[in-house]
Design an enzyme around this catalytic site. Structure first.
Site, PDB file in Angstrom:
ATOM      1  N   ASP A  14       1.169  -5.224  -4.044  1.00  0.00           N
ATOM      2  CA  ASP A  14      -0.189  -4.701  -3.922  1.00  0.00           C
ATOM      3  C   ASP A  14      -0.498  -3.961  -5.231  1.00  0.00           C
ATOM      4  O   ASP A  14       0.365  -3.804  -6.106  1.00  0.00           O
ATOM      5  CB  ASP A  14      -0.342  -3.825  -2.672  1.00  0.00           C
ATOM      6  CG  ASP A  14      -1.823  -3.730  -2.242  1.00  0.00           C
ATOM      7  OD1 ASP A  14      -2.703  -4.063  -3.059  1.00  0.00           O
ATOM      8  OD2 ASP A  14      -2.095  -3.330  -1.100  1.00  0.00           O
TER       9      ASP A  14
HETATM   10  C1  NOJ Z   1      -5.368  -2.962  -2.695  1.00  0.00           C
HETATM   11  C2  NOJ Z   1      -5.433  -3.430  -1.279  1.00  0.00           C
HETATM   12  O1  NOJ Z   1      -4.454  -2.772  -0.512  1.00  0.00           O
HETATM   13  C3  NOJ Z   1      -5.261  -4.929  -1.102  1.00  0.00           C
HETATM   14  O2  NOJ Z   1      -5.557  -5.256   0.220  1.00  0.00           O
HETATM   15  C4  NOJ Z   1      -6.109  -5.677  -2.075  1.00  0.00           C
HETATM   16  O3  NOJ Z   1      -5.934  -7.059  -1.885  1.00  0.00           O
HETATM   17  C5  NOJ Z   1      -5.746  -5.262  -3.478  1.00  0.00           C
HETATM   18  N1  NOJ Z   1      -5.990  -3.835  -3.642  1.00  0.00           N
HETATM   19  C6  NOJ Z   1      -6.508  -6.032  -4.545  1.00  0.00           C
HETATM   20  O4  NOJ Z   1      -7.809  -5.613  -4.583  1.00  0.00           O
END
Ligand code: NOJ
Length: 757
Positions: free
Chosen positions: A284
């Site tokens: 993430d």
């Molecule tokens: C953080 C989030 O937790 C995730 O769900 C998302 O896909 C990513 N950022 C990318 O934006």
């Protein structure tokens, strides 16, 4: 007969053989490419960057992106869309980098790309996997028309704590339903051929247990037993893997004391070795770097930890890019670990057909023809109507008549932005239909009065916090008293009052936890003032999580949970309120009576001192509130009524290979056609480990005309009775079971059977 069997065997053998040949071709292609790559270029493939024009969800965005692409130090890009931008970046990669390796382009396409569907929690309330698959298919077509080939969805985190704002992004509290939806979404995005220009690679997230953050505070610690993980939290991720999902995103939280992003047990032993996952794992947003704050070491240590754990791609943090070379020299990681990760990223690009044609998804003529089409909008309208849940309808307040005067009131009644909900990254509020517009479209003959009645919040600092991506949620400068009075005056002139209240879009979603689940600001006062007018009142809720509304349930004759319903929210809400669509949604998350009851979910275990009513001492209950939720899992009304006859079992004993059927007659006893989701639950009465009081094991959505009756049949086999025991073996145990069929998890008919082996 024999010949058919032989043909099927031959066919499946041929299919397997073809798959093996194309797999071998892919491996050979990637191996040959990798033999030409320098170490720096291999590490470059593991680097995922965002130039920052999208929605950065961490505190950093990537710098020097163009230069790094030229140098072969970027594997993929996310946060940009549109053929022009993507063509520019892809051209840099394939024309100016040494080996011309194409980039992969990702985005948070969560509930639609530009045609926005209801937030996933809302979508799940349709209990309609075909419909949900269709939304993912449309999202894939629109996203690929905009140059994208990779979407960060489905989000399948089981969530039982509505304080956690990200409950809006998933399918609620149940692993069985969650698994079905996970599968449907993967199929919708990926289709049967990933290399087609209108399919995209899905990315199941957030692996794993992200929805179990302590106290519902985002990014917080999780801690749970393996047995709970296996039985209750892991199934939807596994379902996505079984459906062939191409990629997995690791979560921010820790599991057994090790952050998921650096957790070898999770990413390698479980995901790859046990489940057989063949795709790649992306972190993430900066979750590699965040392991420093978790207390796992410096950047070089945590990056090595992540790679060794089985992480392939590092989102934004550039820990891999900046430390792996030295870690290799120092012997902290091996060449094989870097090669494996690189190979998996390149294989994804191969599967997407990017080596055949890096510009496959880039076609400037597609957006106009394929995005926000009338057809897609119609699908969004139908989906939104099917996601809404009728929570209460006394005195036949609904459906509304298309005559007389309606006072449409509330901060969300004439608003175009909030209905898109969280994670509508590419959604355009100028394209969305407000409720006021929807009313005009569906019931133009009605005389309408409008009053805002209140702000979503009157607190400017809070309004700023819930507007992280742009202009703060507007605050009308008038006092609550003045606004409420205006609404009361409008109500006084109307035959019926419709109040649209709830949350701002960004009050749920990432980093949007709340400790109070009340209607914010002066909205409660507004509703109470409207109740006092004595006019028939319909309350429409727009929100991304369960709210604590027992007071509303007591006071308002009709309540519709509309969720953040997307681009077509206004039309869909009007369709439901005026009866063009008879609501059929059922909750996939329990609504607590108050925050103190959280976590509250239907598939809980029994205690040794179960509460059975009254005011006893020494029972598992509260002194101040009932144990039950306000609205249980599976709950949702219709404008018609359904009755369930007693359950008929084909036999009272199940044996391996000898399933039984449970049949129930369901009758539409009202005077209009309607749809009902018939739900099957099972309870294992005695086990080697304690078992939940009820578990969803099947459901069927049926349509019945007024007065019509249908037989609904479920087959239950030994396999449906399996669970993970204390040795984490997936077993069934002989003994007595209860079976329930009903309209929600609380109101059910009951029967019993035995499992013998
Ligand atoms: C953080 C989030 O937790 C995730 O769900 C998302 O896909 C990513 N950022 C990318 O934006």
């Amino acid at each position: 007969m024999r010949r058919t069997v032989l043909t099927i065997v031959t066919l499946s053998f041929l299919l397997q053989a073809t798959a093996q040949t194309s797999d071998a071709k892919m491996k050979a292609y990637v191996a040959s490419l990798m033999s030409k790559m320098t170490l720096d270029e291999k590490i470059g493939q593991l680097n995922l960057v965002t130039p920052g024009s999208g929605v950065p969800t961490g505190s950093v965005v990537s710098r020097g992106v163009e230069d790094n692409i030229r140098k072969g130090r970027v594997g993929g890009l996310f946060g940009i869309f549109g053929p022009d931008k993507i063509r520019q970046a892809q051209t840099l990669a394939v024309k100016e980098s040494r080996l011309h390796i194409p980039l992969i382009f990702g985005l948070d396409v969560i509930h639609g790309h530009k045609t926005i569907f209801p937030v996933p929690l809302g979508l799940s309330c349709s209990w309609d996997t075909t419909l949900i698959e269709r939304t993912a298919r449309i999202a894939a077509i629109e996203a690929s028309a905009d140059g994208l080939c990779w979407v960060y969805s489905p989000m399948v985190d089981i969530a039982r704590d509505p304080r956690w704002g990200r409950i809006a992004e998933g399918s609620g509290e149940d692993p069985y339903l969650g698994s079905k939806i996970a599968r449907a979404m993967v199929k919708g995005y990926q289709g049967t051929d990933l290399s087609k220009d209108n399919t995209v690679m899905a990315c199941v997230k957030h692996f794993a247990l992200y929805g179990a953050a302590e106290a519902g505070r985002d990014y917080n610690t999780t801690d749970m037993s393996r047995i709970r993980m296996y039985n209750e939290y892991l199934p939807p991720y596994k379902a996505a893997v079984d459906a062939g999902v191409g990629s997995v995103m690791s979560s921010f939280n820790e599991i057994d004391g090790i952050p998921a992003t650096g957790n070898h047990w999770l990413l390698t032993e479980l995901l790859r070795n046990k489940w057989g996952f063949k795709g790649f794992v992306v972190s993430d947003y900066t979750s590699v770097n965040e392991m420093i704050a978790h207390g796992m070491g410096d950047l070089s240590t945590v990056s090595a930890l992540a790679l060794k754990a089985g992480l392939d791609m590092d989102m934004v943090g550039e820990g891999f890019l900046t430390t792996l070379q030295n870690s290799l020299k120092a012997g902290k990681v091996t060449p094989k670990e870097i090669n494996d990760a690189c190979q998996r990223v390149l294989e994804a690009k191969y599967k997407l057909g990017l080596f055949d044609d890096p510009f496959r998804y880039i076609n400037e003529s597609r957006p106009d023809k394929e995005i926000l089409t009338a057809q897609n909008r119609q699908a969004a309208r139908e989906t939104a109507a099917r996601s809404m849940v009728l929570l209460k309808n006394e005195r036949q307040t609904l459906p509304l008549k298309k005559s007389g005067t309606i006072a449409l009131i509330g901060p969300l009644a004439d608003n175009h932005a909030e209905m898109l909900g969280t994670w509508a990254v590419s959604g355009d509020k100028t394209k969305s239909v407000s409720i006021q517009e929807g009313f005009k479209n569906v019931a133009g003959s009605v005389q309408m009065l409008f009053a805002k009645g209140s702000n979503i919040t009157d607190d400017t600092a809070f309004a700023k916090r819930i507007s992280p991506f742009g202009k703060p949620t507007e605050i009308d400068p008038r006092t609550p008293e003045v606004m409420i009075q205006e609404a009361v005056d409008a109500a006084g002139k109307a035959d019926v009052v419709v109040a649209v209240v709830g949350e701002a879009a960004e009050m749920s979603g990432e980093s949007s936890s709340r400790t109070s689940l009340d209607l914010p600001g002066s909205q409660r006062r507004l509703i109470e003032a409207l109740v006092k007018t004595g006019k028939p009142l319909v309350v429409v809720l727009m929100n991304g999580r369960p709210l604590t509304i027992p007071w509303l349930d007591e006071q308002a004759p009709a309540i519709v949970e509309a969720w953040f319903a997307g681009t077509e929210a206004g039309n869909a809400i009007a369709d439901v309120l005026f009866g063009s669509y008879n609501p059929s949604g059922k909750l996939t998350t329990s609504f607590p009576r108050n925050v103190g009851q959280i976590p509250i979910y239907y598939n809980h275990k029994n205690t040794g001192r179960p509460y059975e009513g009254g005011n006893p001492k020494f029972k598992s209950d509260y002194l101040d509130v009932d144990n039950s939720p306000l609205y249980p899992f599976g709950y949702g009304l219709s404008y018609t009524t359904f009755t369930y006859d007693t359950i008929q079992l084909s036999q009272n004993t199940i044996r391996p290979g000898q399933p039984i059927t449970a049949t129930v007659l369901v009758k539409n006893t009202g005077n209009m056609a309607g749809e009902e989701t018939v739900q099957l639950y099972i309870r294992d009465l005695v086990g080697s480990v304690t078992r939940p009081v009820k578990e969803l094991k099947g459901f069927q959505k049926i349509k019945l005309n007024a007065g019509e009756m249908k037989k609904v049949e479920f087959t239950i086999s030994e396999n449906d009775l399996r669970f993970y025991n204390s040795e984490l073996k997936y077993v069934s145990e002989p003994g007595e079971f209860k079976l329930f069929i009903g309209t929600n998890s609380r109101d059910v008919k009951e029967a019993g059977f035995r499992l013998e082996k």
